[in-house]
Design an enzyme around this catalytic site. Structure first.
Site, PDB file in Angstrom:
ATOM      1  CG  HIS B 236      -2.014   0.957   1.209  1.00  0.00           C
ATOM      2  ND1 HIS B 236      -1.832   2.317   1.285  1.00  0.00           N
ATOM      3  CD2 HIS B 236      -3.350   0.760   1.097  1.00  0.00           C
ATOM      4  CE1 HIS B 236      -3.020   2.907   1.213  1.00  0.00           C
ATOM      5  NE2 HIS B 236      -3.951   1.986   1.107  1.00  0.00           N
ATOM      6  NE  ARG B 256      -3.277   7.766  -1.524  1.00  0.00           N
ATOM      7  CZ  ARG B 256      -3.205   6.536  -2.024  1.00  0.00           C
ATOM      8  NH1 ARG B 256      -3.031   6.363  -3.313  1.00  0.00           N
ATOM      9  NH2 ARG B 256      -3.294   5.490  -1.240  1.00  0.00           N
TER      10      ARG B 256
END
Lengths: 246, 606
Positions: B236, B256
């Protein structure tokens, strides 16, 4: 690096005592890091529950310097430096070994609570429409990570051992989440009154103080449930007129 | 010889995260008596850590979404190595599986008209992730748990399975010990569902909990099952990097999705520098367009921060390697900047990302509403898993053995899209449980071999019978293995290093076979770690072997010595199986031809 002294309770249901360990505390260390270091280097068999190490699973509950805390969210540099740090298991539950306690009672109680009972879907597509505003109230309760620190600190359980008559703050949070779910049709008022013993809570708010998820347990969950019990079970006018309970 | 308790069920499910709980519920609904076995307390499994959301083409937030777009997004994200049939089932069934949660008490965030809201996530063309703030996994596991406890399922908490029991090519049960007292349990079952999650503990820097020791992968492998796609390990892009004690803890992609941007030490949004060809048409050309996408402008394309995880992770590594990283070896992730665009940004961030706010505030002393976070890649997810029949989730080689969720392979191909794991565990958890119940109903009672049980007992007790020495003990060996995998089989791979990893694993195996744990059988983490270590060694070998074989870079698998993607390598999966001599064997399995109508969908979706 200076060593920090940790006094960790070692023992089982037959008894135990605090044992002293010296730990190299690294930057940003939480208490669970110290416990892991002891486990890896000094005591491979030191029993402790943990999973996520990020305050999300509620496994590493313990009493740090006497306060119910998640070890993974307790920074060592936030604790007083002039004395050893004590780490003990939750005292309200029977000891299994070291920092691990038998919390199975919580799971048993939860099973007895009337389950979620949805209404018929109200939209043509077979789902429900719910307003964000209505959802947010029970969402607070659904933040609960079942760490059982609120159970640990509650004097009805801790000091009075009323496990057979009182379900404890965690379970009231659970009931509140069901009762305030916009599409639930159940009614747990009689159960709250007769089996779960919500009346025994005398609102000392200790549970709210220790909740790592910052759930306002007493004000937002328990008091509204108490109000429902009173509303539905005790009618002062009827009592005056001699009709008695309900 | 020590005693054991025999427990009999039609179906046992090993693992009680989302996939295991969903499988147990489905198996019970199918009329089977079900035992659910888990290493931790119920409701603590790694699913609680899932943050951003569950992907399902509900088309609540964007009416253009449907299962076909989700299918195409999943295949593209997996670089077309996915099992197309699983990707099809997943995309089609995810919406119903998510809606079902609401009928079991889940309370997901809403759209203005009262339906489940959906958010943007990497690699998903439209806002597709149903969510509750950034604690979606907790909502799901608690919903399944609270529903599951009323389905007549017997839950065996804090019980660890060390071996599957077989009769010929059929799985007939499992050997286990309870963590509390160290007593042995033999589960006798007509069908066994593996739902043990991932393998994160094979790496030093991981977002995964201690439970993720590849148990299901290794148990299945030793029972004769095939493993597929083991080279594909997802890092990740955004884990915490500072302070060291929290290194690896996940920072949700939701940051994000809500407008968070990645910057290097020069303040540059480096993600705009390199857009991969597969995504050029779908990516914003300017920061301004990226922001419009975040706030729901349907004409805008997604910002490059929301490219797939493999790509973002590699770009972060590149910035750090070239000297443009943050002070502690990551890059900056900034969500505070959105205050330029919206009123009450602080309140908005705290509401949308409450766990992130607390995590940084309490563990790192950073207020994410005011300052950027430091982030870097963390081992997060295993795409590879037990090779299964797509519809039933039954192992391709072991009858009566099913696998679902992270320990099952096939759906995600070379790279998983965020949000697809939560939908994966619902869709295939249900299927595995359903088919396991059917299998149990259609097959006769099983017979357990005494020899297998005796062998399992002696293997389990061995670490306690040897002399213990913490310097060569289980925690030390686990630490060394993690370092080996992190350094030699991590995010950027190379032939000689992978060979060193494989050699190192053999040496560690030899040491593990003579390692002592010390202490008693009662809640002894040293002993537990010693037993888990065997699984970690098995899956580490599988990862390194498959990674060495794949001489190209694709999805999550990045080779320093073969940096290009090579079409010729896009025609097969690696399949690993235990050979007759006990050694690990690897072969190339050609991809099944994609059904014509699905090929057309992929083409249409570009």
């Amino acid at each position: 690096m200076a060593k920090t002294e940790f006094q960790v309770w070692r023992g089982d249901s037959s008894g135990g005592e605090l044992q002293s360990y010296q730990v190299d505390v690294g930057p940003g260390y939480v208490v669970l890091d110290a416990i892991h270091q002891i486990q890896a280097e000094q005591a491979n068999d030191l029993a402790v529950r943990w999973n996520c190490k990020a305050g999300k699973c509620g496994s590493c509950s313990a009493e740090v310097n006497g306060s119910p805390r998640l070890m993974c969210m307790t920074r060592v540099d936030d604790l007083p430096k002039d004395k050893p740090i004590t780490v003990e298991p939750m005292r309200t539950f029977p000891s299994v070994k070291d920092l691990v306690t038998d919390v199975s009672w919580n799971y048993e109680v939860k099973k007895t609570i009337q389950r979620f009972m949805p209404s018929k879907p109200d939209a043509a597509d077979g789902t429900w429409r719910m307003d964000q505003y209505d959802v947010e109230r029970p969402q607070e309760f659904r933040k609960c990570i079942e760490c059982f620190l609120c159970q640990d600190v509650c004097h009805v359980l801790r000091d009075h051992h009323m496990h057979d008559r009182f379900a404890g703050p965690r379970m009231f949070v659970y009931v509140a989440n069901l009762e305030m779910n916009p599409i639930d049709t159940g009614n747990r008022v009689a159960q709250l009154r007769d089996e779960l013993g919500v009346g025994y809570c005398n609102i000392t708010k200790c549970c709210t103080k220790v909740c790592p998820e910052h759930i306002t347990i007493t004000d937002n969950a328990i008091i509204p449930l108490k109000e429902r019990v009173v509303d539905q079970s005790y009618d002062p006018i009827a009592k005056l007129l001699g009709a008695g309970k309900e | 010889m020590s005693e054991h308790q025999v427990v009999e069920h039609d179906v046992i499910v090993i693992g009680a995260g989302g996939a295991g709980l969903r499988a147990a519920i489905a198996a019970a609904a199918g009329g089977a008596s079900v035992g659910l076995v888990c290493k931790s307390l119920l409701g603590k499994a790694h699913t609680v850590m899932a943050e951003g959301g569950v992907a399902a083409a509900l088309s609540n937030a964007d009416e253009r979404d449907n299962w076909m777009v989700h299918f195409a997004d999943t295949m593209r994200g997996g670089q077309y190595l996915n099992s197309w049939r699983m990707a099809e089932l997943h995309a089609k069934e995810a919406p119903d599986r998510v809606r079902e949660l609401e009928s079991w008490g889940a309370l997901l965030d809403r759209t203005p008209d009262g339906r489940m809201n959906q958010r943007n996530f990497g690699g998903h063309k439209y806002p597709r992730l149903a969510h509750v703030g950034d604690r979606t996994g907790l909502e799901m596991i608690r919903t399944l748990q609270d529903h599951g406890i009323h389905q007549g399922i017997d839950v065996h908490m804090e019980v660890t399975v060390t071996k599957l029991l077989t009769d010929g090519d059929r799985c007939v049960g499992a050997f286990a010990y309870d963590r509390e007292r160290g007593r042995f349990k033999v589960f006798k079952a007509k069908a066994v569902v593996l739902a043990t999650g991932g393998i994160g503990r094979a790496y030093t820097i991981t977002s995964n909990s201690w439970e993720y020791t590849g148990d299901g992968h290794a148990l299945a492998y030793h029972a004769g099952a095939e493993l597929v796609d083991m080279e594909f390990v997802q890092f990740h892009p955004t884990g915490m990097v500072w302070p060291p004690s929290v290194r690896g803890i996940l920072v949700t992609e939701g940051v994000r999705g809500e407008g968070g941007v990645l910057k290097n030490s020069e303040g540059r949004r480096f993600m705009f520098d390199d857009i991969p060809p597969l995504y050029q048409g779908q990516t914003a050309a300017t920061p301004e367009e990226g922001w419009r996408y975040v706030i729901g402008d349907k004409e805008a394309r997604r910002p490059p921060e929301l490219l797939t995880r493999d790509h973002v992770a590699r770009k972060i590594v590149k910035e750090v390697k070239e000297g443009r990283g943050s002070p502690h070896g990551g890059v900056f992730l900034d969500i505070a900047w959105i205050k330029q665009n919206i009123k009450d940004a602080e309140g908005h961030i705290r509401k949308k990302l409450p766990s992130m706010y607390h995590q940084f505030k309490e563990l790192a002393g950073v207020d994410i509403t005011k300052e950027p976070m430091e982030v870097g890649p963390t081992m997060h997810y295993m795409m590879g898993g037990v090779r299964v029949e797509p519809d039933s989730q039954m192992s391709t080689t072991v009858k009566g053995l099913f696998a679902a969720g992270e320990c099952g392979g096939g759906l995600h191909g070379a790279n998983r899209l965020g949000g697809n794991s939560l939908s994966d565990l619902l869709v295939f958890g249900k299927r595995a449980g359903e088919y396991a119940a059917k299998f149990a109903a259609g097959n006769s009672a099983v017979k357990l071999g005494d020899d297998q049980v005796k062998l399992a007992e002696s293997e389990a007790l061995a670490p306690l019978e040897r002399d213990a020495d913490a310097d060569v003990g289980p925690f030390r060996l686990q630490y060394e293995l993690q370092k080996l995998m992190q350094d030699k089989a991590g995010i950027a791979r190379e032939e000689t290093e992978l060979t060193e990893a494989l050699e190192g694993i053999q040496k560690l195996k030899a040491r593990a076979s003579v390692m002592g744990a010390g202490g008693s059988r009662e809640y002894n983490p040293g002993w537990h770690t010693a037993l888990d270590l065997h699984n970690l060694l098995t899956i580490s070998e599988a990862i390194a072997l498959a990674a060495r074989e794949r001489k190209e870079s694709r999805g999550a698998h990045a080779r320093v010595d073969y940096q290009a993607k090579d079409a010729a390598w896009g025609t097969f999966n690696h399949v690993i199986k235990k050979g007759k001599d006990g050694n690990m064997e690897i072969r190339r399995e050609p991809l099944a031809a994609i059904r014509q109508d699905l090929q057309d969908i992929i083409k249409e979706q570009g």
